[in-house]
Design an enzyme around this catalytic site. Sequence first.
Site, PDB file in Angstrom:
ATOM      1  CE  LYS A   1       3.342  -4.001   9.660  1.00 47.48           C
ATOM      2  NZ  LYS A   1       4.002  -4.164   8.332  1.00 47.48           N
TER       3      LYS A   1
ATOM      4  CE1 TYR B   1      -0.967  -4.256   5.833  1.00 50.61           C
ATOM      5  CE2 TYR B   1      -1.274  -6.016   7.432  1.00 50.61           C
ATOM      6  CZ  TYR B   1      -0.609  -4.871   7.009  1.00 50.61           C
ATOM      7  OH  TYR B   1       0.420  -4.351   7.771  1.00 50.61           O
TER       8      TYR B   1
ATOM      9  CG  ASN C   1       7.611  -3.811   7.568  1.00 48.47           C
ATOM     10  OD1 ASN C   1       6.746  -4.261   8.323  1.00 48.47           O
ATOM     11  ND2 ASN C   1       7.335  -3.341   6.360  1.00 48.47           N
TER      12      ASN C   1
ATOM     13  CG  HIS D   1       0.043  -0.310   9.402  1.00 46.20           C
ATOM     14  ND1 HIS D   1      -0.049  -0.550   8.044  1.00 46.20           N
ATOM     15  CD2 HIS D   1      -0.982   0.534   9.706  1.00 46.20           C
ATOM     16  CE1 HIS D   1      -1.109   0.115   7.567  1.00 46.20           C
ATOM     17  NE2 HIS D   1      -1.688   0.773   8.551  1.00 46.20           N
TER      18      HIS D   1
ATOM     19  CD  GLU E   1      -5.014   1.666   7.645  1.00 46.63           C
ATOM     20  OE1 GLU E   1      -4.187   2.206   8.402  1.00 46.63           O
ATOM     21  OE2 GLU E   1      -4.743   1.319   6.478  1.00 46.63           O
TER      22      GLU E   1
HETATM   23  N1  UDP Z   1       4.908  -6.890   2.605  1.00 51.28           N
HETATM   24  C1  UDP Z   1       5.590  -8.093   2.406  1.00 51.28           C
HETATM   25  N2  UDP Z   1       6.204  -8.302   1.195  1.00 51.28           N
HETATM   26  C2  UDP Z   1       6.177  -7.386   0.199  1.00 51.28           C
HETATM   27  C3  UDP Z   1       5.485  -6.175   0.413  1.00 51.28           C
HETATM   28  C4  UDP Z   1       4.851  -5.965   1.619  1.00 51.28           C
HETATM   29  O1  UDP Z   1       5.644  -8.928   3.294  1.00 51.28           O
HETATM   30  O2  UDP Z   1       6.761  -7.637  -0.871  1.00 51.28           O
HETATM   31  C5  UDP Z   1       4.248  -6.651   3.897  1.00 51.28           C
HETATM   32  C6  UDP Z   1       5.039  -5.715   4.806  1.00 51.28           C
HETATM   33  O3  UDP Z   1       4.845  -6.142   6.161  1.00 51.28           O
HETATM   34  C7  UDP Z   1       4.366  -4.388   4.553  1.00 51.28           C
HETATM   35  C8  UDP Z   1       2.898  -4.818   4.415  1.00 51.28           C
HETATM   36  O4  UDP Z   1       2.992  -6.042   3.689  1.00 51.28           O
HETATM   37  O5  UDP Z   1       4.582  -3.464   5.606  1.00 51.28           O
HETATM   38  C9  UDP Z   1       2.008  -3.848   3.683  1.00 51.28           C
HETATM   39  O6  UDP Z   1       2.579  -3.543   2.431  1.00 51.28           O
HETATM   40  P1  UDP Z   1       2.593  -2.039   1.901  1.00 51.28           P
HETATM   41  O7  UDP Z   1       3.041  -2.061   0.493  1.00 51.28           O
HETATM   42  O8  UDP Z   1       1.281  -1.397   2.219  1.00 51.28           O
HETATM   43  O9  UDP Z   1       3.785  -1.378   2.781  1.00 51.28           O
HETATM   44  P2  UDP Z   1       3.743  -0.306   3.973  1.00 51.28           P
HETATM   45  O10 UDP Z   1       2.597   0.641   3.705  1.00 51.28           O
HETATM   46  O11 UDP Z   1       3.577  -1.070   5.257  1.00 51.28           O
HETATM   47  O12 UDP Z   1       5.090   0.373   3.907  1.00 51.28           O
HETATM   48 MG    MG Z   2       0.581   0.209   3.306  1.00 49.40          MG
END
Ligand code: UDP
Ligand code: MG
Length: 160
Positions: free
Chosen positions: A20, A60, A123, A126, A137
Amino acid sequence: FLPHLVASMEQVEETYIMVKPDGVQRGLVGEIISRFEKKGFKLIGLKLFQCPQDLAEEHYIDLKAKSFYPKLIDYITSGPVVCMAWEGIGVVASARKLIGSTNPLQAEPGTIRGDLAVQTGRNVVHGSDSPENGKREIALWFGEGEICEWTPAQAPWLRE
Ligand code: UDP
Ligand code: MG
Protein backbone atom coordinates in the site's frame (compact mmCIF):
# COMPACT_ATOMS: atom_id res chain seq x y z
CA PHE A 1 -4.35 -42.70 4.62
CA LEU A 2 -2.66 -42.10 1.28
CA PRO A 3 -0.39 -39.04 1.37
CA HIS A 4 0.01 -38.96 -2.42
CA LEU A 5 -3.77 -38.59 -2.82
CA VAL A 6 -3.83 -35.72 -0.33
CA ALA A 7 -0.96 -34.07 -2.23
CA SER A 8 -2.79 -34.43 -5.53
CA MET A 9 -5.79 -32.59 -4.04
CA GLU A 10 -3.64 -29.55 -3.21
CA GLN A 11 -4.69 -26.73 -5.49
CA VAL A 12 -2.42 -24.28 -7.27
CA GLU A 13 -3.82 -20.85 -6.37
CA GLU A 14 -3.11 -17.23 -7.23
CA THR A 15 -3.23 -14.31 -4.82
CA TYR A 16 -3.11 -10.56 -5.25
CA ILE A 17 -0.64 -8.90 -2.90
CA MET A 18 -0.17 -5.14 -2.82
CA VAL A 19 2.27 -2.89 -0.99
CA LYS A 20 0.00 0.00 0.00
CA PRO A 21 1.12 3.67 -0.35
CA ASP A 22 2.51 3.80 3.22
CA GLY A 23 4.70 0.75 2.51
CA VAL A 24 6.06 2.40 -0.64
CA GLN A 25 6.63 5.78 1.11
CA ARG A 26 8.36 4.06 4.03
CA GLY A 27 10.78 2.16 1.78
CA LEU A 28 9.40 -1.28 2.65
CA VAL A 29 8.87 -2.59 -0.90
CA GLY A 30 11.94 -4.84 -1.01
CA GLU A 31 11.35 -6.13 2.53
CA ILE A 32 7.74 -7.05 1.75
CA ILE A 33 8.48 -8.69 -1.62
CA SER A 34 11.27 -10.71 -0.04
CA ARG A 35 8.93 -12.25 2.59
CA PHE A 36 6.96 -13.96 -0.20
CA GLU A 37 10.01 -14.62 -2.36
CA LYS A 38 11.95 -16.31 0.46
CA LYS A 39 8.94 -18.41 1.46
CA GLY A 40 9.08 -20.03 -1.97
CA PHE A 41 6.04 -18.70 -3.80
CA LYS A 42 6.25 -17.82 -7.49
CA LEU A 43 6.02 -14.18 -8.58
CA ILE A 44 3.94 -13.98 -11.76
CA GLY A 45 3.14 -10.23 -11.88
CA LEU A 46 4.75 -7.03 -10.53
CA LYS A 47 4.38 -3.29 -11.12
CA LEU A 48 4.51 0.15 -9.48
CA PHE A 49 1.18 1.83 -10.10
CA GLN A 50 -0.80 4.95 -9.17
CA CYS A 51 -4.27 3.58 -8.44
CA PRO A 52 -7.17 5.59 -9.88
CA GLN A 53 -10.27 6.28 -7.73
CA ASP A 54 -12.61 3.93 -9.65
CA LEU A 55 -10.22 0.96 -9.36
CA ALA A 56 -9.81 1.50 -5.59
CA GLU A 57 -13.59 1.61 -5.21
CA GLU A 58 -14.03 -1.59 -7.24
CA HIS A 59 -11.24 -3.40 -5.34
CA TYR A 60 -12.87 -2.64 -1.98
CA ILE A 61 -16.50 -2.93 -3.23
CA ASP A 62 -17.41 -5.36 -0.39
CA LEU A 63 -16.55 -2.65 2.17
CA LYS A 64 -18.59 0.11 0.52
CA ALA A 65 -21.07 0.31 3.43
CA LYS A 66 -18.35 0.65 6.11
CA SER A 67 -17.77 4.01 7.81
CA PHE A 68 -14.03 3.83 7.04
CA TYR A 69 -14.59 3.24 3.28
CA PRO A 70 -14.03 6.87 2.10
CA LYS A 71 -10.80 7.13 4.12
CA LEU A 72 -9.71 3.73 2.81
CA ILE A 73 -10.17 4.90 -0.80
CA ASP A 74 -8.21 8.12 -0.03
CA TYR A 75 -5.43 6.02 1.54
CA ILE A 76 -5.10 3.56 -1.34
CA THR A 77 -5.06 6.35 -3.97
CA SER A 78 -2.73 8.64 -1.95
CA GLY A 79 0.46 7.50 -3.72
CA PRO A 80 1.89 4.67 -5.79
CA VAL A 81 1.29 1.06 -4.78
CA VAL A 82 3.23 -2.06 -5.75
CA CYS A 83 0.94 -4.64 -7.34
CA MET A 84 1.95 -8.28 -7.21
CA ALA A 85 0.48 -11.59 -8.30
CA TRP A 86 1.87 -14.70 -6.58
CA GLU A 87 1.20 -18.34 -7.44
CA GLY A 88 1.54 -21.50 -5.39
CA ILE A 89 -0.19 -24.34 -3.61
CA GLY A 90 -2.07 -22.86 -0.67
CA VAL A 91 -0.68 -19.38 -1.42
CA VAL A 92 -3.89 -17.49 -0.50
CA ALA A 93 -4.11 -18.61 3.14
CA SER A 94 -0.34 -18.76 3.58
CA ALA A 95 0.09 -15.17 2.34
CA ARG A 96 -2.60 -14.03 4.81
CA LYS A 97 -0.59 -15.70 7.58
CA LEU A 98 2.63 -14.03 6.43
CA ILE A 99 0.78 -10.68 6.38
CA GLY A 100 -0.82 -11.03 9.83
CA SER A 101 -3.99 -9.59 11.40
CA THR A 102 -5.69 -6.50 9.96
CA ASN A 103 -4.83 -4.53 13.11
CA PRO A 104 -1.01 -4.45 13.22
CA LEU A 105 -1.01 -4.19 17.03
CA GLN A 106 -2.75 -7.57 17.12
CA ALA A 107 -0.62 -9.09 14.37
CA GLU A 108 1.93 -11.63 15.59
CA PRO A 109 5.62 -10.69 15.59
CA GLY A 110 7.20 -12.30 12.55
CA THR A 111 4.32 -11.28 10.30
CA ILE A 112 4.65 -8.30 7.95
CA ARG A 113 2.09 -6.17 9.80
CA GLY A 114 3.31 -7.45 13.19
CA ASP A 115 6.87 -6.39 12.39
CA LEU A 116 6.36 -3.26 10.30
CA ALA A 117 3.15 -1.40 11.22
CA VAL A 118 1.13 0.02 14.15
CA GLN A 119 -2.31 1.05 12.82
CA THR A 120 -5.16 -0.60 10.87
CA GLY A 121 -5.43 2.49 8.64
CA ARG A 122 -1.71 2.19 7.75
CA ASN A 123 -1.18 -1.55 7.61
CA VAL A 124 1.27 -1.51 4.67
CA VAL A 125 0.04 -4.50 2.66
CA HIS A 126 -3.02 -6.17 1.13
CA GLY A 127 -3.61 -9.87 0.47
CA SER A 128 -6.61 -11.59 -1.15
CA ASP A 129 -8.89 -13.43 1.30
CA SER A 130 -9.97 -16.37 -0.95
CA PRO A 131 -8.83 -18.09 -4.17
CA GLU A 132 -11.88 -16.59 -5.93
CA ASN A 133 -10.94 -13.07 -4.82
CA GLY A 134 -7.32 -13.80 -5.78
CA LYS A 135 -8.42 -14.36 -9.38
CA ARG A 136 -10.86 -11.44 -9.29
CA GLU A 137 -8.28 -8.99 -7.93
CA ILE A 138 -5.48 -10.09 -10.31
CA ALA A 139 -7.88 -9.57 -13.25
CA LEU A 140 -8.76 -6.15 -11.82
CA TRP A 141 -5.22 -4.87 -11.26
CA PHE A 142 -3.31 -6.46 -14.15
CA GLY A 143 -3.87 -6.13 -17.87
CA GLU A 144 -3.39 -8.68 -20.58
CA GLY A 145 0.29 -9.51 -21.05
CA GLU A 146 1.25 -8.42 -17.53
CA ILE A 147 1.19 -11.92 -16.02
CA CYS A 148 4.18 -14.20 -16.74
CA GLU A 149 4.11 -17.97 -16.89
CA TRP A 150 7.58 -19.29 -16.05
CA THR A 151 9.34 -22.07 -14.15
CA PRO A 152 11.71 -20.90 -11.40
CA ALA A 153 15.09 -22.67 -11.40
CA GLN A 154 14.53 -23.52 -7.74
CA ALA A 155 11.29 -25.44 -8.42
CA PRO A 156 12.70 -28.97 -7.82
CA TRP A 157 14.30 -27.74 -4.55
CA LEU A 158 11.01 -26.44 -3.16
CA ARG A 159 8.75 -29.42 -3.78
CA GLU A 160 9.73 -33.10 -4.01
N1 UDP B 1 -9.60 -0.89 7.41
C1 UDP B 1 -9.69 0.29 8.14
N2 UDP B 1 -10.43 0.29 9.30
C2 UDP B 1 -11.07 -0.81 9.75
C3 UDP B 1 -10.97 -2.00 9.00
C4 UDP B 1 -10.24 -2.00 7.83
O1 UDP B 1 -9.10 1.30 7.77
O2 UDP B 1 -11.72 -0.75 10.81
C5 UDP B 1 -8.81 -0.90 6.17
C6 UDP B 1 -7.44 -1.56 6.35
O3 UDP B 1 -6.51 -0.88 5.50
C7 UDP B 1 -7.70 -2.96 5.84
C8 UDP B 1 -8.65 -2.69 4.67
O4 UDP B 1 -9.48 -1.64 5.18
O5 UDP B 1 -6.51 -3.62 5.45
C9 UDP B 1 -9.50 -3.86 4.25
O6 UDP B 1 -10.19 -4.37 5.36
P1 UDP B 1 -10.29 -5.95 5.59
O7 UDP B 1 -11.23 -6.19 6.69
O8 UDP B 1 -10.54 -6.61 4.27
O9 UDP B 1 -8.80 -6.31 6.13
P2 UDP B 1 -7.59 -7.11 5.44
O10 UDP B 1 -8.19 -8.18 4.56
O11 UDP B 1 -6.78 -6.11 4.67
O12 UDP B 1 -6.81 -7.68 6.60
MG1 MG C 1 -9.64 -8.00 3.05
